[in-house]
Design a protein around this motif. Structure first.
Motif, PDB file in Angstrom:
ATOM      1  N   GLU A   1       9.718   1.264  -4.015  1.00 17.03           N
ATOM      2  CA  GLU A   1       9.558   2.378  -5.620  1.00 17.03           C
ATOM      3  C   GLU A   1       8.675   2.253  -5.656  1.00 17.03           C
ATOM      4  OE1 GLU A   1      12.076   2.111  -9.766  1.00 17.03           O
ATOM      5  OE2 GLU A   1      12.542   3.031  -7.491  1.00 17.03           O
ATOM      6  N   ARG A   2       7.604   1.376  -5.139  1.00 12.55           N
ATOM      7  CA  ARG A   2       6.036   1.620  -5.685  1.00 12.55           C
ATOM      8  C   ARG A   2       5.249   2.711  -4.717  1.00 12.55           C
ATOM      9  NH1 ARG A   2       1.781  -3.357  -5.815  1.00 12.55           N
ATOM     10  NH2 ARG A   2       3.508  -3.597  -7.559  1.00 12.55           N
ATOM     11  N   TYR A   3       5.855   2.884  -3.848  1.00 16.01           N
ATOM     12  CA  TYR A   3       5.834   4.379  -3.408  1.00 16.01           C
ATOM     13  C   TYR A   3       5.335   6.000  -4.026  1.00 16.01           C
ATOM     14  CZ  TYR A   3       5.942   8.774  -0.232  1.00 16.01           C
ATOM     15  OH  TYR A   3       6.035   9.862   0.486  1.00 16.01           O
ATOM     16  N   LYS A   4       6.736   5.553  -4.856  1.00 18.16           N
ATOM     17  CA  LYS A   4       7.464   6.272  -5.669  1.00 18.16           C
ATOM     18  C   LYS A   4       6.816   7.205  -7.052  1.00 18.16           C
ATOM     19  CE  LYS A   4       9.175   9.254  -4.136  1.00 18.16           C
ATOM     20  NZ  LYS A   4       8.748  10.764  -2.637  1.00 18.16           N
ATOM     21  N   LYS A   5       6.157   5.563  -7.518  1.00 16.08           N
ATOM     22  CA  LYS A   5       6.157   5.238  -8.708  1.00 16.08           C
ATOM     23  C   LYS A   5       4.357   5.656  -8.561  1.00 16.08           C
ATOM     24  CE  LYS A   5       8.931   2.338 -11.508  1.00 16.08           C
ATOM     25  NZ  LYS A   5       8.921   0.749 -11.842  1.00 16.08           N
ATOM     26  N   PHE A   6       3.818   4.761  -7.654  1.00 13.10           N
ATOM     27  CA  PHE A   6       2.351   4.983  -7.475  1.00 13.10           C
ATOM     28  C   PHE A   6       1.320   6.121  -6.741  1.00 13.10           C
ATOM     29  CE2 PHE A   6       4.028   1.014  -9.642  1.00 13.10           C
ATOM     30  CZ  PHE A   6       3.260   1.768 -11.038  1.00 13.10           C
TER      31      PHE A   6
ATOM     32  N   GLU B   1       9.024 -16.470   0.620  1.00 18.33           N
ATOM     33  CA  GLU B   1      10.074 -15.419   0.028  1.00 18.33           C
ATOM     34  C   GLU B   1       9.516 -14.602  -1.988  1.00 18.33           C
ATOM     35  OE1 GLU B   1      14.377 -15.166  -0.357  1.00 18.33           O
ATOM     36  OE2 GLU B   1      14.209 -13.289   0.834  1.00 18.33           O
ATOM     37  N   THR B   2       9.535 -15.676  -2.578  1.00 14.11           N
ATOM     38  CA  THR B   2       9.209 -15.698  -3.872  1.00 14.11           C
ATOM     39  C   THR B   2       7.888 -15.304  -4.229  1.00 14.11           C
ATOM     40  OG1 THR B   2      10.165 -17.771  -3.997  1.00 14.11           O
ATOM     41  CG2 THR B   2       8.807 -17.097  -5.986  1.00 14.11           C
ATOM     42  N   ASP B   3       6.687 -15.331  -2.935  1.00 13.38           N
ATOM     43  CA  ASP B   3       5.642 -14.377  -3.091  1.00 13.38           C
ATOM     44  C   ASP B   3       5.669 -13.279  -2.975  1.00 13.38           C
ATOM     45  OD1 ASP B   3       4.277 -16.997  -4.449  1.00 13.38           O
ATOM     46  OD2 ASP B   3       3.825 -17.515  -2.288  1.00 13.38           O
ATOM     47  N   TRP B   4       6.871 -13.163  -1.683  1.00 16.29           N
ATOM     48  CA  TRP B   4       6.852 -11.236  -1.890  1.00 16.29           C
ATOM     49  C   TRP B   4       7.592 -10.733  -2.386  1.00 16.29           C
ATOM     50  CZ3 TRP B   4       4.866  -8.402   2.261  1.00 16.29           C
ATOM     51  CH2 TRP B   4       4.592  -8.986   3.138  1.00 16.29           C
ATOM     52  N   LEU B   5       7.910 -11.357  -3.265  1.00 19.77           N
ATOM     53  CA  LEU B   5       9.236 -10.577  -4.497  1.00 19.77           C
ATOM     54  C   LEU B   5       7.791  -9.853  -5.556  1.00 19.77           C
ATOM     55  CD1 LEU B   5      12.151 -12.516  -4.387  1.00 19.77           C
ATOM     56  CD2 LEU B   5      12.121 -10.063  -3.813  1.00 19.77           C
ATOM     57  N   LYS B   6       7.137 -11.442  -5.421  1.00 16.47           N
ATOM     58  CA  LYS B   6       6.204 -11.087  -7.005  1.00 16.47           C
ATOM     59  C   LYS B   6       4.802 -10.000  -6.689  1.00 16.47           C
ATOM     60  CE  LYS B   6       6.329 -16.013  -8.770  1.00 16.47           C
ATOM     61  NZ  LYS B   6       5.433 -17.402  -8.800  1.00 16.47           N
ATOM     62  N   ARG B   7       5.220  -9.499  -5.138  1.00 18.61           N
ATOM     63  CA  ARG B   7       3.734  -8.537  -4.849  1.00 18.61           C
ATOM     64  C   ARG B   7       4.773  -7.285  -5.373  1.00 18.61           C
ATOM     65  NH1 ARG B   7      -0.898  -9.945  -3.037  1.00 18.61           N
ATOM     66  NH2 ARG B   7      -0.655 -12.340  -1.563  1.00 18.61           N
ATOM     67  N   PHE B   8       5.672  -7.578  -5.510  1.00 21.22           N
ATOM     68  CA  PHE B   8       6.657  -5.839  -6.629  1.00 21.22           C
ATOM     69  C   PHE B   8       7.291  -5.856  -6.978  1.00 21.22           C
ATOM     70  CE2 PHE B   8       7.115  -6.229  -1.224  1.00 21.22           C
ATOM     71  CZ  PHE B   8       6.710  -5.098  -0.597  1.00 21.22           C
ATOM     72  N   THR B   9       6.637  -6.987  -7.858  1.00 20.16           N
ATOM     73  CA  THR B   9       7.983  -6.946  -8.930  1.00 20.16           C
ATOM     74  C   THR B   9       6.419  -7.112 -10.413  1.00 20.16           C
ATOM     75  OG1 THR B   9       7.948  -9.542  -9.016  1.00 20.16           O
ATOM     76  CG2 THR B   9       9.717  -8.422  -8.515  1.00 20.16           C
TER      77      THR B   9
END
Length: 276
Positions: free
Chosen positions: A239-244, A264-272
């Motif tokens: 999703e990040r690749y296609k957006k940016f 895992e929460t920190d990992w999710l924050k990187r993408f959200t």
């Protein structure tokens, strides 16, 4: 003097014998240390970035060279987006050893953060045959390359989910490389690769619509739409690749190398977070 000449002639004969023996031993083989232990004598073929090691077979050298050209391009692109190369293999060489072996950890196996990939003889025969007959590229090498290019794990963190996260990254890097190189990919899991990607994107669309960035709902939603957690993690990257674009992936990877997430929460924050 006669004794001296006799010794000299004997030494010459010994030298000639040793030279003959060394020349008779095939120089077309390299001793390869397998991941699971033990050594194999394998023939080899070089490319710019890869040392292909394989048992003596009927593989056509020109066909292998054509396949390796694409593998080289994938390696270069992975290095570019990562900003670095994997650590050297235990063989102590700059090139990435790609070894075709009787067995390994599955159909293929890649070292984490280091150069080195093994593919079974049975699987490589299929890879080769598909390439020759249909001009398509099996996904396996590109996936295992994603494991070689994994540098984003804090050494002091032992997350039970980490295997899912790192595998999701390898899946994403495979998908990105196939997309960027515009390769005609072979079916994956008995499904046409294009259909496989369309299904993942549709799963992601449905989850995103239901999610609306409410983190409290994410856990249940991703279990519902992505029973395989690795697919969920791969789609976060996609999703990040296609957006940016690749620039955003490069920037994210640089940050992750310097500051690996510790939960895992920190990992999710990187993408959200909606940052490039």
């Amino acid at each position: 003097m006669l004794k001296s000449n006799k010794i000299s002639k004997e030494l010459q004969l010994i030298f000639i014998l040793l030279l003959t023996m060394s020349q008779s031993c095939s120089s077309d083989y390299i001793q390869y240390p397998q991941f699971k232990g033990g050594n194999l004598n394998l023939s080899y073929q070089n490319s710019e970035h890869i040392l292909l090691l394989l048992p003596k077979s009927n593989y056509n050298a020109d066909t292998l060279a054509a396949l390796l050209i694409v593998y080289d391009r994938a390696y270069e692109l992975a290095s570019e987006v990562s900003g670095r190369e994997p650590d050297p293999s235990p063989m102590g060489m700059d090139k990435l050893p790609l070894a075709i072996v009787p067995s390994t950890c599955g159909s293929g196996c890649g070292r984490l953060g280091r150069k080195g990939i093994e593919i079974t003889e049975e699987k490589f025969e299929r890879i080769y045959d598909q390439f020759v007959k249909d001009g398509v590229y099996d996904h396996l090498f590109f996936y295992e390359l994603g494991r070689n290019f994994w540098f984003y794990e804090a050494s002091d963190v032992k997350l039970k989910e980490m295997d899912e996260i790192r595998t999701g990254f390898a899946v994403f890097l495979r998908d990105m490389l196939l997309s960027e190189l515009k390769l005609n990919a072979a079916p994956i899991n008995n499904k046409p690769y294009q259909k496989y990607m369309e299904d993942k994107k549709e799963q992601w669309r449905k989850m995103s619509e239901a999610w609306n960035h409410n983190h409290h709902d994410l856990e249940n939603l991703r279990k519902k739409h992505f029973p395989k957690p690795t697919q969920f993690w791969s789609m976060l990257w996609w999703e990040r690749y296609k957006k940016f674009g690749m620039g955003s992936i490069h920037k994210t990877l640089q940050t992750l190398q310097q500051h690996p997430p510790k939960s895992e929460t920190d990992w999710l924050k990187r993408f959200t977070q909606n940052s490039r």
